[in-house]
Each structure stands twice: as structure tokens, then as C-alpha cells.
Design an enzyme around this catalytic site. Structure first.
Site, PDB file in Angstrom:
ATOM      1  N   ASP A 233       9.388   2.696   1.603  1.00  0.00           N
ATOM      2  CA  ASP A 233       7.945   3.342   2.300  1.00  0.00           C
ATOM      3  C   ASP A 233       7.883   2.994   3.707  1.00  0.00           C
ATOM      4  OD1 ASP A 233       5.563   4.266   2.956  1.00  0.00           O
ATOM      5  OD2 ASP A 233       4.681   3.461   1.127  1.00  0.00           O
TER       6      ASP A 233
ATOM      7  N   LYS B 161       3.002   9.504   8.455  1.00  0.00           N
ATOM      8  CA  LYS B 161       2.015   9.296   9.557  1.00  0.00           C
ATOM      9  C   LYS B 161       2.425   9.876  10.980  1.00  0.00           C
ATOM     10  CE  LYS B 161      -0.901   5.404   7.862  1.00  0.00           C
ATOM     11  NZ  LYS B 161      -0.533   4.997   6.490  1.00  0.00           N
TER      12      LYS B 161
ATOM     13  N   PHE C 157       0.909  -1.278   0.054  1.00  0.00           N
ATOM     14  CA  PHE C 157      -0.153   0.122   0.104  1.00  0.00           C
ATOM     15  C   PHE C 157       1.033   1.232  -0.123  1.00  0.00           C
ATOM     16  CE2 PHE C 157      -2.230   3.491   1.814  1.00  0.00           C
ATOM     17  CZ  PHE C 157      -3.650   3.488   1.086  1.00  0.00           C
TER      18      PHE C 157
END
Ligand SMILES: *Cc1c(COP(=O)(O)O)cnc(C)c1O
Length: 399
Positions: free
Chosen positions: A224, A253, A139
Site C-alpha cells: 500500500d 493520494k 492504515f
């Protein structure tokens, strides 16, 4: 207004991009949240691994308050001291030499994709060199480029034609990866541990093998770390567990303790391809969010939260395993630090719903993997309470 009234208004005015639960959080502190009806929740999702310091950490709150009263925003046409200081902090604690700032994980990955293409085309003087290999079940975000990068058909459906140049291969399978490399390939992009994909931890040999493949074929290794970075696994960056160094890394995040931010970090030689006018963002790295991020990063480093994530991770992992042995529908507990998944032989949606009723916020990914990503500040008592609630739910299901 109470929760029911808010939900009614939401139905009227908010686009239905999320299957939202009927919970309206209005206040948070540490590992706890309260909804508009005053009900208290134990938060083991932490805004999907955003609130690594818990809700409203005093140091982040103070940084935001002070900065908001001084200078909230100014353009990237000018020098921004908080942004510079944050870049220095991140570079001093990683392989990276330079940082670019944006507002989200997807944007950080967009920046990485653009940088990889430009660098590779310039370095090898070939327009053909633009392909990026990513993993199945990965993702990387919801923008069109990152949707193309994401190895899940369900996020791509309805949005084709997708951006050209992405190939997906099974995760943790080095020969599949090697077979996918061709003269057009410029980079390999992976999550060190797949988050949305179900907390999938690859082998050390795989990650080191990917690094070797990148060196041998002169490819960029992009990691990532949007979900796993910032101390979640007990190291500041998850790739440190595998003894590998990427060429480009993305973060978002948890970077600013809850304020919206993203960053793309790179080695100097690679970063040099981003010259004036090649990329940018109006809000990226503005004084308000970077002040919050400095406070968040310093808190992680200075309050011993890396050790804490490792210790509490081991404790939570152990308690979940103990619980799991008593229920036949629990397949496996896996993860590193406070990035833990419990895979089930049954769908997890009902467990999440029952958790909500009992005041526990949890999440399920890939339908049957319960995801535990509490704040790094979580206490033993909070873990014990969570296990108690979960056991109650498991008992009900078993009956
Ligand atoms: C959440 C996530 C993203 C997307 O971040 P946004 O801030 O939602 O754009 C990208 N990659 C990974 C691994 C993520 O977990």
C-alpha cells in the site's frame, strides 16, 4: 463570507466525521494556503501527502483546464486514451504490467484485496485460500474491507461484524509474521512505511524477509503505497529503498496532483484474474483525473523532484534533529525523504493548534508524532521558516 460564517454553516450542514480545525482554506499556491479571512499559512501537511507538487501546480492546472474543455467523463465501457497513457507511464516506471483505476486509496486497496482472493483461489484451486495478513498500526482505508485490513481498533469500533479473513501482526517483526501464515493465507499486505501509524520505517531485512516468506509460501505481496508513493521518499515508489518488488501495489493520494484518483497495479500473471465483470468503477480513471495524473507524474519525473525530495528531506530531517536536541520532550526524528515524523513524549495537539495561530499547517498522528509531509517542491527558505515557527512554539511549551 468570512471563516466564522463558513464554520457556522458547516456545523449546520456537514456531518461531523472529522474533528475539523476552524480554518477555511480558499486558495493555494505551492507550499502556501490562504483562508477565507485572507490569512496566509505555510503548508507542511500538503493535504495529507496529496499535494506533492504544491497547490495548483501550473502543469496540473493546465491539464485539468484543457481536458475539462474537451471531455470530462466517459464510461469504462469505452477505451480512454488518458487512462491508457497513464497506465503505460506507471508500468514503465515500476514492476507492474497492468493497472486498474478507481477514485481513492481505500478503493485501490479494495481492488487489491479482491484481486488477491480471486487469483489465489483460481491458482491453487482452493476456496479456503483467502486470508490476508496485515500489520498492527497499519492504515488501509475506511471502507468495510479496508477497515478490517487496518490494524487499529479505533477505526473498527462500532462496525463489526468485520469482513472475515484479516490477521494483524506487529510491524517489522518477521517471526510474528511467519507464525501467522497458515494454509488459508493468500497475501501479506503492508505499507512500506506506516503513515497514519506514526511514520514507522521497517528494516531492509524485514521487507526482504517478507518477500522471501511470500515466495516460499506462494503468497502475494501487496504494498500500500497510497501515502508514501509518488516521489515522497525520494524514489518514485518507497519499496525501491528496500530492494524488494511487490506483486500488487496501490497508489492514490499524490497521483493526480490533487484530483481524486486511485490505482491498483499488478504483474501480468496476477492481473489476469480480473476478467470482464469481476470489478469496476464508474468514475475510475476518467479522462479528467487521468489527464491530471499524467501531468503530475511527468512533472515529478521531469522536474527532478525525486532528487529534490531526497535533498530537502535530508535538510528538513537535519534541521528537525537539531531542534529536537534542544528540547527534552522530543524523542526521535524518523522517516525517509519528505516523509518525516517527530515523536514526542507529550501530546502534539497543542503544538498543531499553536502552529495554526502562527500560520503553520502541521499534523499529529498517533497523538504524539508530528508529521511533516510538505510538497516535494518545498524550498530551503520555507523549511527555515517552518523551523522558526516550530522553535517559537517549543520555547513556549518549555517555559
Ligand atoms: C490515506 C490512505 C489510505 C486511504 O486512502 P483514501 O483515499 O482516503 O481512501 C489507504 N492507505 C494509506 C497508507 C493511506 O495513507
Amino acid at each position: 463570507m468570512n471563516s466564522e460564517q463558513w464554520i457556522e454553516k458547516s456545523d449546520k450542514y456537514i456531518m461531523k466525521t472529522y474533528g475539523r480545525y476552524p480554518i477555511v482554506p480558499v486558495k493555494g499556491e505551492g507550499c502556501r494556503l490562504w483562508d477565507a479571512d485572507g490569512k496566509e499559512y505555510l503548508d507542511f501537511l500538503a493535504g495529507v501527502a496529496v499535494n506533492n507538487l504544491g497547490h495548483c501546480h501550473p502543469r496540473v492546472v493546465k491539464a485539468l483546464q484543457d481536458q475539462a474543455a474537451t471531455l470530462i467523463h466517459c464510461s469504462n465501457y469505452y477505451q480512454i486514451p488518458q487512462q491508457i497513457e497513464l497506465a503505460e507511464l506507471l508500468c514503465n516506471h515500476s514492476f507492474a504490467d497492468k493497472a486498474f483505476f478507481c477514485n481513492s486509496g481505500a478503493e485501490a486497496n479494495e481492488a487489491a484485496i479482491k484481486l488477491a482472493r480471486k487469483y489465489s483461489r483460481e491458482k491453487f484451486d482452493s476456496l479456503e485460500r483467502y486470508g490476508i495478513i496485515t500489520a498492527a498500526e497499519s492504515f488501509h482505508g475506511r471502507t468495510l474491507a479496508t477497515v478490517a485490513a487496518t490494524g487499529q481498533e479505533k477505526v473498527q469500533r462500532f462496525f463489526d461484524p468485520l469482513l472475515h479473513g484479516f490477521t494483524h501482526v506487529p510491524f517489522d517483526d518477521l517471526s510474528a509474521l511467519e507464525a501467522a501464515i497458515n494454509p488459508e493465507t493468500c497475501a501479506i499486505m503492508l505499507e512500506p512505511i506506516q503513515g497514519e501509524g506514526g511514520i514507522n520505517v521497517p528494516s531492509v531485512a524485514y521487507m526482504q524477509g517478507v518477500r522471501e516468506l511470500c515466495d516460499r509460501h506462494k503468497l502475494l505481496f501487496i504494498l500500500d503505497e497510497v501515502q508514501v508513493g509518488m516521489g515522497r521518499t525520494g524514489k518514485l515508489f518507497a519499496h525501491e529503498h528496500f530492494g524488494v518488488t511487490p506483486d500488487i501495489m496501490t497508489l492514490a493520494k499524490a497521483l493526480a496532483g490533487g484530483a481524486p484518483i486511485g490505482t491498483m497495479l499488478a504483474r501480468d500473471e496476477v492481473a489476469a484474474s480480473f476478467t470482464p465483470g469481476t470489478h469496476g468503477s464508474t468514475f475510475g480513471g476518467n479522462p479528467l483525473v487521468t489527464a491530471a495524473a499524467i501531468a503530475a507524474v511527468k512533472t515529478i519525473l521531469e522536474d527532478g523532484l525525486l532528487n529534490r525530495a531526497e535533498e530537502m528531506g535530508e535538510y528538513l530531517h537535519g534541521e528537525l534533529e537539531k531542534l529536537g536536541t534542544r528540547y527534552s520532550f522530543v524523542k526521535e526524528v524518523r522517516g525517509i525523504g519528505l516523509m518525516i515524523g517527530m515523536s514526542l513524549t507529550i501530546p502534539g495537539a497543542e503544538i498543531v493548534k499553536k502552529g495554526h495561530m502562527l500560520g503553520l499547517l502541521l499534523n499529529v498522528t498517533q497523538d504524539s508524532v508530528l508529521r511533516f509531509v510538505p510538497p516535494l517542491t518545498v524550498t530551503k527558505q520555507e523549511v527555515n521558516r517552518m523551523i522558526e515557527i516550530l522553535e517559537k512554539i517549543f520555547k513556549e511549551i518549555d517555559a
